[in-house]
Scaffold this active site. Structure first.
Site, PDB file in Angstrom:
ATOM      1  N   CYS A 130      -1.755 -28.512   3.630  1.00 14.84           N
ATOM      2  CA  CYS A 130      -2.333 -29.812   2.875  1.00 14.84           C
ATOM      3  C   CYS A 130      -2.391 -29.565   1.496  1.00 14.84           C
ATOM      4  O   CYS A 130      -1.861 -30.238   0.496  1.00 14.84           O
ATOM      5  CB  CYS A 130      -3.750 -30.040   3.455  1.00 14.84           C
ATOM      6  SG  CYS A 130      -4.441 -31.567   2.622  1.00 14.84           S
ATOM      7  N   GLU A 169      -0.851 -35.150   8.174  1.00 12.87           N
ATOM      8  CA  GLU A 169      -0.772 -35.246   6.687  1.00 12.87           C
ATOM      9  C   GLU A 169       0.059 -36.633   6.710  1.00 12.87           C
ATOM     10  O   GLU A 169      -0.151 -37.640   5.987  1.00 12.87           O
ATOM     11  CB  GLU A 169      -0.375 -34.288   5.898  1.00 12.87           C
ATOM     12  CG  GLU A 169      -1.399 -33.399   5.467  1.00 12.87           C
ATOM     13  CD  GLU A 169      -2.458 -33.918   4.480  1.00 12.87           C
ATOM     14  OE1 GLU A 169      -2.257 -34.956   4.108  1.00 12.87           O
ATOM     15  OE2 GLU A 169      -3.437 -33.016   4.219  1.00 12.87           O
TER      16      GLU A 169
END
Length: 605
Positions: free
Chosen positions: A201, A274
């Site tokens: 991330c 994500e």
């Protein structure tokens, strides 16, 4: 026909030497069949620097996922600056939930880490998350997003936060719960797993920040989301991403191979979540991605054209065919007539074949360079398709002469059709190529035709390569070997020898399409031989970095634009009630580094 050996190291005899090394271990099986390249799985994954740390290796390995995240409609609209404020408000609200989960995960990781150096680093990263939350507060005030904080968390955000906090709590397959972690090593292992779920991330946001920043005009200060871009492209955030990666490397240094596999799975899962998070952002505006978004199968037809050699493949097919010839040829040409069957096609010895291929290669390279030199204008011209077409007629004449030399030399005599098909089945294709075509062909919501246009001497090689990937239905337009009882005679049925032949085939295919639907054409290629087709298509996509292609095209006024940058520009022009407009012969070609970009642009995630 596919160019024999263009001025590129991959086509020179050096390549044959490396290929022969791969075949050597199988030579003992060549009495009745050829030696084959290694299975596709052996070389299909991206080449990763073995000296790089764990985090860096994972980032390279899962580059495809980062591309998919960047090409989501949300990311593209944000980069272009025309993302609706309502969508950004929702994103900020969801991201707050993300950041709170991040802060808690860092806290749990700090408790687990049994390393005096790691603890203060984790503490520093947790402080950085708090600063990021303050930045979101400034977003709320600066953009008038009051009420964003009270927005309930959506399912995509829930998936990631639950996954992250479960990992940080030790709820990983094969790992004891946090209250049962008896040893410092077991606790550190959980900290490593937690960082494995957080690092992608951090790296993804750092990547997107830099990519978006690079597209901004240096003098532009009116981009509505400049503050967001500046934050994630800043040196401080980039440093935090590196710090997180280094921490993951440090915490995982003593782990076993099985435990490292678990981290890899966590890393990949985090990347997948994500992408889902970006894809879940609700958009209330027209977007230019994915290309098929406005596709109506009852009214539209998507026609995909692709080159084969070095567009789909890692190695040029001429090298593969040459190697089949050399490996399966007799070691000596000293055969008595009484041992030579009357109906057997006479062949050169492997030594003679090797020498002849070398001569053909050198002659082709020298004359190709001379031909390119002769057709390139000394001064850059304004784009004129007809002038370019005329110039490439000279290259077409050169290609035909080169092909004639190959057939007259006899180097293609005596190849067994089954050997060729087996080589095709094990041919190494570019990462993501097969997956893209599978998605296109098998989609029930698309009206799509797929055509492969290739200089390759032997269409059977191409058909075998795609059939082994579950794609027997692709239409292949290439040259063909002639066979006598499954043994090649050395002659070629010449159908696609030159840039002119390619563009003629391109136009003929479209002409034969029924008129009941509107065609949208995409051509994917890598070389000068593809240039006319690339320009004729509504969307021409160049994969790779052929210097001769860029040189010829640029001097004839063709512009090369990175695909994502081109999409950002189009998105800026995409307003309410106005859809994107793609048309050929504009003199603009779009460049990509991988099939992942093509997939993300045309099909989305």
């Amino acid at each position: 026909m596919r160019r024999l050996f263009p001025p590129n190291p991959i086509k020179t005899p050096t390549l044959f030497n490396s290929l022969r090394l791969r075949f050597n271990s199988l030579r003992s099986h060549c009495a009745n069949s050829m030696a084959l390249p290694p299975p596709k799985s052996a070389m299909a994954s991206a080449v990763v620097d073995i000296e790089a740390g764990l985090a860096r290796r994972f980032w390279i390995k899962f580059n495809r996922e980062s591309i998919f995240a960047m090409y989501t409609p949300f990311s593209l609209c944000l980069a272009s600056g025309n993302l609706k404020i309502e969508t950004f408000r929702n994103y900020v609200a969801q991201d707050v939930h993300f950041l709170k989960a991040f802060a808690h995960a860092y806290e749990l990781a700090e408790d687990c880490a049994d390393d005096d150096d790691a603890k203060p680093v984790i503490s520093e990263l947790r402080k950085a998350v708090r600063q990021e939350l303050k930045m979101h507060d400034s977003f709320v005030k600066g953009w008038g997003l009051q009420g964003a904080k009270e927005t309930p968390i959506n399912s995509a955000a829930v998936k990631y936060t639950d996954f992250l906090l479960a990992t940080a709590s030790g709820k990983v397959e094969g790992v004891k719960g946090p209250g049962k972690l008896a040893t410092p090593f077991e606790r550190t292992k959980v900290a490593a797993y937690t960082l494995g779920a957080m690092t992608p991330c951090m790296r993804l946001y750092a990547f997107l920040g830099k990519e978006f920043k690079a597209l901004l005009d240096p003098n532009e200060d009116s981009h509505p989301y400049l503050k967001w871009i500046d934050n994630y492209s800043s040196e401080s955030f980039q440093a935090s991403a590196v710090q997180t990666e280094e921490l993951l490397d440090k915490l995982s240094v003593s782990l076993t191979g099985e435990e490292l596999d678990i981290i890899e799975k966590l890393y990949r899962q985090a990347m997948k979540l994500e992408i889902e998070f970006f894809s879940a952002q609700p958009l209330v505006q027209p977007t230019v991605v994915p290309l098929i978004k406005e596709h109506n199968p009852a009214e539209d037809r998507l026609v995909i054209f692709s080159d084969f050699d070095l567009t789909c493949t890692i190695v040029d097919s001429s090298a593969i065919l040459a190697e089949i010839a050399i490996v399966t040829a007799p070691k000596s040409d000293k055969k008595s007539d009484q041992h030579q069957p009357e109906n057997q096609i006479a062949r050169m010895s492997s030594a003679d074949l090797r020498n002849t291929w070398g001569l053909l290669s050198r002659q082709y390279t020298e004359e190709y360079e001379q031909c390119i030199e002769s057709i390139v204008p000394t001064e850059k011209a304004v784009f004129d398709f007809e002038k370019l077409h005329k110039a490439l007629e000279k290259l077409s004449d050169f290609e035909r002469k080169a092909n004639n030399r190959v057939t007259k030399s006899g180097v293609l005599k005596g190849l067994n059709l089954e050997d060729i098909k087996r080589a095709g089945e094990r041919l190494i294709l570019q990462d993501g190529c097969i997956n893209f075509f599978q998605k296109i062909v098998k989609s029930e919501n698309l009206n799509t035709n797929v055509h492969v246009l290739s200089y390759c001497w032997c269409g059977d090689l191409i058909r075998s390569a795609f059939s082994s990937g579950g794609l027997p239905e692709l239409d292949v337009h290439a040259n063909e070997f002639t066979f006598k009882e499954s043994i090649s005679t050395g002659d070629i049925v010449k159908k696609v020898e030159s840039p002119i032949n390619k563009v003629q085939s391109f136009k003929e295919i479209l002409k034969n399409c029924s008129n009941d639907r509107k065609n949208l054409t995409v051509y994917i290629g890598d070389s000068v031989g593809d240039l006319l087709c690339l320009l004729e298509a509504d969307i021409g996509i160049v994969i790779g970095s052929s210097s001769s292609l860029r040189r010829v095209a640029t001097q004839f006024g063709v512009s090369f634009v990175p695909l994502f940058a081109g999409l950002v520009k189009k998105q800026k022009e995409c307003t309410d009630g106005r859809s994107s407009n793609w048309k050929g012969l504009t003199g603009i070609l779009y460049t990509v580094n991988s099939w992942a970009e093509i997939h993300a642009f045309i099909l989305g995630c």
